[in-house]
Motif scaffolding. Sequence first.
Motif, PDB file in Angstrom:
ATOM      1  N   GLU A 187     -21.614 -52.239  44.035  1.00 21.91           N
ATOM      2  CA  GLU A 187     -21.324 -53.477  43.292  1.00 21.91           C
ATOM      3  C   GLU A 187     -21.355 -53.239  41.794  1.00 21.91           C
ATOM      4  N   ALA A 188     -22.274 -52.382  41.343  1.00 23.43           N
ATOM      5  CA  ALA A 188     -22.407 -52.129  39.913  1.00 23.43           C
ATOM      6  C   ALA A 188     -21.263 -51.290  39.360  1.00 23.43           C
TER       7      ALA A 188
ATOM      8  N   ASP B  99     -25.783 -52.120  46.318  1.00 24.00           N
ATOM      9  CA  ASP B  99     -25.956 -52.524  44.922  1.00 24.00           C
ATOM     10  C   ASP B  99     -25.323 -51.516  43.969  1.00 24.00           C
ATOM     11  N   ALA B 100     -25.350 -50.230  44.342  1.00 19.35           N
ATOM     12  CA  ALA B 100     -24.717 -49.223  43.492  1.00 19.35           C
ATOM     13  C   ALA B 100     -23.202 -49.383  43.496  1.00 19.35           C
TER      14      ALA B 100
ATOM     15  N   ARG C 112     -20.327 -58.863  48.566  1.00 22.75           N
ATOM     16  CA  ARG C 112     -21.432 -59.724  48.135  1.00 22.75           C
ATOM     17  C   ARG C 112     -21.836 -60.734  49.203  1.00 22.75           C
TER      18      ARG C 112
END
Length: 320
Positions: free
Chosen positions: A140-141, A137-138, A173
């Motif tokens: 992706e951000a 998630d880090a 993703r």
Amino acid sequence: MAMLVTSAGRRVELLRSFWSSAAALGVELDLFACDLRPDWSPACHEAGRAFAVPRADDPDYADVVLELCRDNGISLVVPTIDTELHPLALARDRFAAIGATVSVSSPALVGIARDKLRTAEFLAQHHIASPRSAPLDAVEAAAAEWSWPLLVKPAHGSSGRGVQIVHDIAELRRIESNEPFIAQELLRGREHTVNMFFDRSGQLRCAVPHERIQIRAGEVEKGITRRSPQLARLAADMAAALPEPRGALCFQAMVDDAGEAKIFEINARFGGGYPLAHHAGATFSTWLLEEALGRAPGAHDAWRADVIMLRYDAAVFVGS
């Protein structure tokens, strides 16, 4: 003396290393093994006697192994898989109280090695060269801040399970799993394992790099020992930073074409390629037996370079 190899599985070569070390020391060794299903374990058939035990993540696992040691006068326990390291590390003092040494590092060290994100954070904290790493998630951000492609793997994986390369954010993703994954800078070059031996006081006594020429199911199938000043320095840096290392450990590093190395994994146990180090003269099994016998280990770093290991499949036959 009596010793026990836990989660013995297919580790026939490891047991044979201890047999040969005992013979060289003139020691009569009762070598026991245990596994979830010892009848289906080649190494358990190699041992003098084998026992069935619960899964390593069972709450009673350490208690069962402790009772085996008490009942059989076992003075040395050698764990072999990641999932059993933490319960056995937590129980070290209980084993010591009955005269059994568990060859395992501190719970803190085991915790670092069992979590690849914690491994990366630990290495960065101690300024030891390692790939940039973060949870998915880090990444992706902040996708634009990463250089793609990336290597993605389970945070608690082993034996190459679940490792994959993702080329863009769309592929990232699409990863679905019930366990945490991390992403890392994709390293390129020649992969090495460095087998390390720490004595009972936590001093690094030997570090043996080997190049992993060919890998199968996460373990080296073809390898060669290499003298490398840079990998030796990394081993010394690791030894200075690790909390209470004991016995056999190893780390994996990638060496690029410029000769620069980065560490991407730590294993707080015997590595699968240990038989190559043993054959090259770094006989960790001998030194562990010496310590268990109350002797000063004859540990040294005078192993032979350019020793090649070429593995092949063998069979154990049971019954008529």
